[in-house]
Design a protein around this motif. Structure first.
Motif, short mmCIF file in Angstrom:
data_model
loop_
_atom_site.label_atom_id
_atom_site.label_comp_id
_atom_site.label_asym_id
_atom_site.label_seq_id
_atom_site.Cartn_x
_atom_site.Cartn_y
_atom_site.Cartn_z
N GLY A 178 -0.83 31.99 15.70
CA GLY A 178 -0.84 31.32 16.99
C GLY A 178 -0.04 30.05 17.07
N VAL A 179 0.91 29.84 16.15
CA VAL A 179 1.77 28.66 16.20
C VAL A 179 2.88 28.88 17.22
CG1 VAL A 179 3.45 27.29 14.90
CG2 VAL A 179 1.30 27.95 13.83
N PRO A 180 3.07 27.96 18.17
CA PRO A 180 4.16 28.13 19.14
C PRO A 180 5.52 28.17 18.45
CG PRO A 180 2.61 26.42 19.84
CD PRO A 180 2.27 26.75 18.42
N ILE A 181 6.35 29.12 18.86
CA ILE A 181 7.70 29.24 18.31
C ILE A 181 8.65 28.49 19.25
CG2 ILE A 181 9.52 30.83 17.60
CD1 ILE A 181 7.01 30.99 15.90
N THR A 182 9.23 27.40 18.75
CA THR A 182 10.10 26.57 19.58
C THR A 182 11.51 27.12 19.64
OG1 THR A 182 10.80 25.14 17.76
CG2 THR A 182 8.74 24.56 18.90
N GLY A 183 12.26 26.66 20.64
CA GLY A 183 13.66 27.05 20.74
C GLY A 183 14.47 26.58 19.56
N TRP A 184 14.17 25.36 19.06
CA TRP A 184 14.88 24.85 17.89
C TRP A 184 14.72 25.79 16.70
CZ3 TRP A 184 18.41 21.52 18.73
CH2 TRP A 184 18.26 20.46 19.62
N PHE A 185 13.48 26.24 16.51
CA PHE A 185 13.18 27.11 15.37
C PHE A 185 13.99 28.41 15.46
CE2 PHE A 185 10.68 30.44 13.29
CZ PHE A 185 10.40 29.86 12.07
N ILE A 186 13.98 29.03 16.63
CA ILE A 186 14.70 30.29 16.81
C ILE A 186 16.20 30.09 16.59
CG2 ILE A 186 15.37 32.05 18.49
CD1 ILE A 186 12.59 32.45 17.50
N ILE A 187 16.74 29.02 17.12
CA ILE A 187 18.19 28.79 17.00
C ILE A 187 18.60 28.56 15.55
CG2 ILE A 187 20.08 27.24 17.62
CD1 ILE A 187 18.64 26.76 20.30
N VAL A 188 17.87 27.71 14.85
CA VAL A 188 18.22 27.41 13.45
C VAL A 188 18.12 28.67 12.59
CG1 VAL A 188 17.54 26.15 11.38
CG2 VAL A 188 17.64 24.96 13.57
N THR A 239 22.62 21.90 14.91
CA THR A 239 21.28 22.19 15.43
C THR A 239 20.20 21.63 14.50
OG1 THR A 239 22.14 24.22 16.42
CG2 THR A 239 19.76 23.99 16.28
N TYR A 240 20.39 21.83 13.19
CA TYR A 240 19.40 21.32 12.25
C TYR A 240 19.35 19.79 12.30
CZ TYR A 240 16.71 20.38 8.10
OH TYR A 240 15.72 19.91 7.26
N CYS A 241 20.50 19.15 12.40
CA CYS A 241 20.53 17.68 12.49
C CYS A 241 19.75 17.19 13.70
CB CYS A 241 21.96 17.18 12.55
SG CYS A 241 22.88 17.32 11.00
N LEU A 242 19.93 17.83 14.83
CA LEU A 242 19.20 17.44 16.04
C LEU A 242 17.70 17.63 15.86
CD1 LEU A 242 21.57 18.98 18.74
CD2 LEU A 242 21.27 16.55 18.21
N TRP A 243 17.31 18.77 15.24
CA TRP A 243 15.90 19.03 14.98
C TRP A 243 15.31 17.98 14.04
CZ3 TRP A 243 13.38 20.22 10.34
CH2 TRP A 243 12.05 20.66 10.46
N ALA A 244 16.03 17.69 12.95
CA ALA A 244 15.52 16.75 11.95
C ALA A 244 15.43 15.33 12.50
CB ALA A 244 16.42 16.77 10.71
#
Length: 310
Positions: A178-188, A239-244
């Motif tokens: 039940g953990v929400p899957i974020t857009g960042w996660f899918i893109i990376v 994308t990873y840099c933005l997420w981090a």
């Protein structure tokens, strides 16, 4: 649909000097199940890990079950894939030594064993009483089946299909708890998967006899696959840099997440270097053998872990 799916006539198969016994067939079945490739199923840890839930025993239990079921499902599809590709594999300089192509494992045995493993994974998913787990597993099996039967012979689509299988593994780890899957996660995850699969195809293209053994490779050139690698790696780094820098899944910026950019960047550079050397045909072998890549991954996971759990 693209290239023709018609198979070339199989060359004469050189059988072993003696009929393989039960022991040899058992070993052959294990090899065909590709246990080294179970490493890919560790992607189920990504979503609960970045969400900071892996310290919960219940989450660990569901994640472990998801990992095991994907191992059974993946091994079943590998057996079915090798049975379907037996004629093509016999044309390949390396794959002709696989147990099914070489005759150590008969095609009917590979089909039966593969179907049994897939059925076990599905039955266990149903028995678990977790509809999201069953849904993602069904999606994974549908995609791998379509890949085995059709998609692997269509240029570009074959890369997207294999990358999609990686994404489904990562998504499964989140939806099962039940953990929400974020857009960042899918893109990376998607971009990283695209990078790895493009490198795999490039290495296959260099391998002697591969172009004749896989129809989709005839539509690729090395320069085109290098372009895919370049675009995917540039996009995944940004994308990873933005997420981090946003602080990851918790959106709470900290130094550990920011510092993780360095091993991530070096990891991507090292992977490019290995693919350029022509060793990317089996990504799991790179992960198991290349020490610099392992150190980068260890530093990456460690810094993300400190940022989330410390």
């Amino acid at each position: 649909m693209g290239e023709s799916l018609s198979r070339p006539p199989a060359p004469a198969l050189t059988h072993p000097a003696s009929t393989p016994g039960p022991g040899a067939r058992a070993v052959g079945l294990l090899r065909t199940a590709r246990p080294k490739q179970w490493l890919k199923n560790l992607l189920v840890l990504a979503a609960p890990g970045t969400a900071g839930t892996l310290t919960d025993p219940g989450v660990l239990g569901w994640t472990a079950l998801t990992f095991v079921l994907f191992c059974f499902a993946a091994s079943g599809t590998y057996l079915l894939n090798d049975a379907r590709d037996v004629h093509h594999d016999r044309l390949h300089a390396r794959k002709r030594n696989r147990p099914v192509a070489s005759g150590v494992v008969p095609v009917p045995l590979a089909v039966g064993s593969g179907a049994a493993l897939v059925a076990f994974a599905l039955i266990a998913a149903i028995a678990s009483g977790n509809p999201p787990l069953l849904g993602v597993l069904l999606g994974y099996l549908a995609l791998t089946t379509a890949y085995t039967l059709w998609l692997k012979d269509i240029t570009v689509v074959d890369i997207a299909a294999v990358a999609g299988c990686h994404v489904l593994r990562a998504v499964a780890g989140g939806v099962v708890i039940g953990v929400p899957i974020t857009g960042w996660f899918i893109i990376v995850v998607s971009l990283a998967a695209l990078l790895v699969v493009a490198g795999k195809r490039e290495a296959e293209l260099r391998s002697p006899g591969s172009a004749g053994a896989r129809a989709s490779l005839n539509g690729y050139s090395r320069s085109y696959l290098v372009q895919i690698r370049t675009m995917a790696s540039a996009a995944v780094i940004v994308t990873y840099c933005l997420w981090a820098l946003e602080g990851g899944a918790a959106h709470q910026p900290n130094g550990f997440h920011a510092a993780s950019i360095i091993p991530f960047f070096v990891f991507v550079l090292r992977y490019h270097q290995l693919v350029d050397r022509g060793v990317g045909e089996e990504p799991e072998e790179i992960a198991l053998r290349d020490r610099p890549l392992q150190l980068c991954l260890l530093a990456l996971v460690g810094l993300i872990g400190f940022g989330i759990y410390a």
